[in-house]
Design an enzyme around this catalytic site. Structure first.
Site, PDB file in Angstrom:
ATOM      1  N   GLU A 159      14.603   5.275  -5.911  1.00 17.34           N
ATOM      2  CA  GLU A 159      14.624   3.906  -5.377  1.00 17.34           C
ATOM      3  C   GLU A 159      15.940   3.163  -5.617  1.00 17.34           C
ATOM      4  O   GLU A 159      15.937   1.999  -5.986  1.00 17.34           O
ATOM      5  CB  GLU A 159      13.473   3.093  -6.002  1.00 17.34           C
ATOM      6  CG  GLU A 159      12.103   3.652  -5.693  1.00 17.34           C
ATOM      7  CD  GLU A 159      10.990   2.908  -6.427  1.00 17.34           C
ATOM      8  OE1 GLU A 159       9.964   2.647  -5.794  1.00 17.34           O
ATOM      9  OE2 GLU A 159      11.135   2.602  -7.626  1.00 17.34           O
TER      10      GLU A 159
HETATM   11  C1  TNX Z   1       7.602   3.712  -7.928  1.00 18.14           C
HETATM   12  S1  TNX Z   1       7.688   6.503  -8.609  1.00 18.14           S
HETATM   13  C2  TNX Z   1       8.531   3.925  -8.924  1.00 18.14           C
HETATM   14  C3  TNX Z   1       8.410   3.197 -10.193  1.00 18.14           C
HETATM   15  C4  TNX Z   1       7.260   2.239 -10.186  1.00 18.14           C
HETATM   16  C5  TNX Z   1       6.076   2.909  -9.532  1.00 18.14           C
HETATM   17  C6  TNX Z   1       4.831   2.111  -9.593  1.00 18.14           C
HETATM   18  C7  TNX Z   1       9.122   6.188  -8.855  1.00 18.14           C
HETATM   19  C8  TNX Z   1       9.976   7.330  -9.011  1.00 18.14           C
HETATM   20  N1  TNX Z   1       9.480   4.905  -8.887  1.00 18.14           N
HETATM   21  O1  TNX Z   1       9.599   2.504 -10.475  1.00 18.14           O
HETATM   22  O2  TNX Z   1       6.965   1.896 -11.488  1.00 18.14           O
HETATM   23  O3  TNX Z   1       6.406   3.163  -8.201  1.00 18.14           O
HETATM   24  O4  TNX Z   1       3.737   2.828  -9.136  1.00 18.14           O
END
Ligand code: TNX
Length: 530
Positions: A342
């Site tokens: 992300e």
């Molecule tokens: C996505 S999964 C994220 C996390 C969040 C999560 C909450 C991922 C690699 N990144 O930063 O905590 O969703 O479900």
């Protein structure tokens, strides 16, 4: 009962024969209770099991014999004794031996290259006379002990003497895992979890033969591991958490203690430092990590995707080099996890060279890279582990570039998702994950649907993100009873996994969860056994 019977007999005999000596044989124990090994509720379900309809009884005479030549076995024998003694009230001791012991005892032995058991498999051979646990390596003995625990009544978990008898169903179990990576991930960045909490989680996942705990040690809201060369990371970056208030961090000594405790439970810790996004806590601690040279404010919300290291600055790579040098020195396992998820404000043309350079840094410290599936956009070194969470396309691309996969599909394995619309804790962006939904899937089938071969799968991992999870009791509520299901997916072949059968076994864990004090979610999908 038996003891009572014998002492009465001795007294009676003493009255009859007031003088002289006397030989009283007290071997007339009640016969072993018939028991059906096939009816026991073991999670993960063993690969093969043959019941012989009788049982082995623990008595005052039982000892644990271990092969003298392997020091690990003495340690494991002692752990087994420590598991058995409090609730049975017996004083089972551990003895080293060079030969197979006689009747009435437990025997732990390493047998060399026993076909099919692999590095983590074990064999339990239980007769009325003897309980023999063998494996190629000590990990297998540890897993055999976890099976033994589950073959005893749940009251074995209690710290004080309980009513017996203590009988273990007879038969043979030959058991080994499908995947070599069977993990849980804990986000200690959004909310901090103490050393004691992490040890408790290790205890709980070890019972289900999991062998990896991935610790998400940094994120926008907190930096949780002491880095001696960059002390403000914990001083500033570790000071708060989601919702504000006091954060926390592990000193390197505390972290070593966690790593050792995990190793004692045959669990490898994978440390994650998330980058280039999810880095606000670091960006608030050191101004020079930002492109504009301005330190960011600490962040206590739950948005994602707004932060990034300045990928153009050499200081950033010097920083990462220091962090991974210190972390590599604390890490006996093969992987350092670099996050990589992300990074919405890092343009792809900056992201790719950044991930490539970070991989070089990790390799220079003698470790392999693990990262969330987005890292597959970069080059992949052999040995890299791509953790699938959302991007099946990324995962496929990673495998094509030579990486291996850790399967954590959010819609199945994210134990921070709510069970249903009424669950107070948790998120729901990947859907609701009831206990059945979290169980009914197969990593190899999922990968095959993308054209990825089973051999590219290292295993499974269930992440617990903690935006909404603030303490150990809440952690338990989200992880139980879903984590035993993920453990079974990692261990048991798909042909032996059917929800309708599994839910019965799971329902019979109720007493054990209660004996262990686990704050579990009593899902209506599960027939909880009274
Ligand atoms: C996505 S999964 C994220 C996390 C969040 C999560 C909450 C991922 C690699 N990144 O930063 O905590 O969703 O479900």
């Amino acid at each position: 009962m038996t003891k009572h019977f014998c002492s009465l007999a001795i007294r009676y005999a003493a009255v009859l024969f007031t003088a002289g000596f006397l030989l009283v044989s007290c071997t007339n124990e009640p016969p072993p209770t018939p028991k059906d090994l096939a009816q026991e509720a073991i999670i993960p379900r063993p690969v093969s099991l043959e019941a012989t309809g009788s049982s082995f009884r623990l008595t005052e005479k039982t000892k644990i014999y271990v092969q003298a030549i392997y020091p690990d076995l003495e340690q494991l024998g002692q752990e087994l004794a420590d598991m058995l003694n409090p609730a049975t009230g017996l004083e089972i001791s551990v003895k080293k031996t060079d030969k197979v012991p006689g009747a009435g005892h437990i025997y732990l032995a390493l047998v060399g290259d026993e076909a099919g058991l692999g590095q983590e498999g074990y064999q339990l051979e239980i007769t009325e006379k003897q309980l023999t646990l063998t494996a190629n390596q000590s990990a297998g003995i540890f897993y055999g002990i976890q099976t033994l625990r589950q073959l005893l009544p749940a009251s074995i978990e209690l710290g004080e003497k309980q009513e017996g008898p203590w009988e273990i169903a007879s038969g043979t179990i030959v058991d080994y895992p499908s995947y070599r990576h069977r993990g849980a991930m804990l986000d200690v960045a959004r909310h901090f979890f103490s050393v004691e909490d992490v040890k408790r989680y290790i205890d709980l996942i070890a019972l289900y033969k999991m062998n990896v705990l991935h610790l998400h040690l940094s994120d926008d809201q907190g930096w949780r591991i002491e880095i001696k060369s960059w002390p403000r990371l914990t001083e500033i970056g570790g000071s708060t958490k989601v919702g504000g208030g006091e954060g926390g961090f592990y000193t390197q000594e505390q972290y070593k203690d966690i790593v050792q405790y995990a190793a004692d439970h045959y669990i490898t810790i994978i440390p994650e430092i998330d980058m280039p996004g999810h880095t606000n806590a670091a960006l608030a601690s050191y101004a020079e990590l930002n492109c504009d040279g301005q330190a960011r404010k600490l962040y206590t919300g739950t948005e994602v995707g707004f932060s990034t290291f300045c990928t153009a600055k050499d200081t950033v790579y010097a920083f990462i080099d220091d962090v991974f040098r210190e972390l590599a020195a604390l890490t006996p396992g093969p992987y350092l996890h670099i996050g990589g998820d992300e990074s919405h404000v890092t343009p792809m043309e900056d992201y790719i060279p950044f991930i490539n350079r970070v991989q070089d840094i990790v390799a220079a410290h003698g470790k392999e890279v693990a990262g969330w599936d987005e890292i597959a956009n970069a080059e992949m070194r052999p040995g890299t582990a791509v953790q699938l969470w959302a991007g099946t396309e990324n995962a496929k691309m990673g495998v094509e570039k030579g990486a291996m996969l850790i399967m954590s599909p959010a819609s199945k394995a994210y134990i921070d998702m709510k069970y249903d619309s009424t669950t107070e804790l948790g998120l729901s962006w990947a859907g609701y994950i009831e206990v059945d939904t979290g169980y009914i899937w197969d990593p190899a089938a999922m990968a095959a649907a993308e054209g990825v071969d089973k051999n590219a799968i290292l295993g499974v991992e269930a992440p617990l993100w903690t935006e909404t999870v603030t303490n150990i009791k809440e952690l338990e509520y989200m992880t139980f009873p879903r984590i035993p299901g993920i453990a079974e997916i990692g261990w048991t072949p798909p042909a032996l996994r059917q929800w309708d059968e599994y839910k019965q076994r799971l329902g019979r864990q109720k007493a054990r969860f209660e004996a262990l004090g686990v704050n579990y979610y009593a899902s209506p999908k599960v027939p909880w056994a009274e």
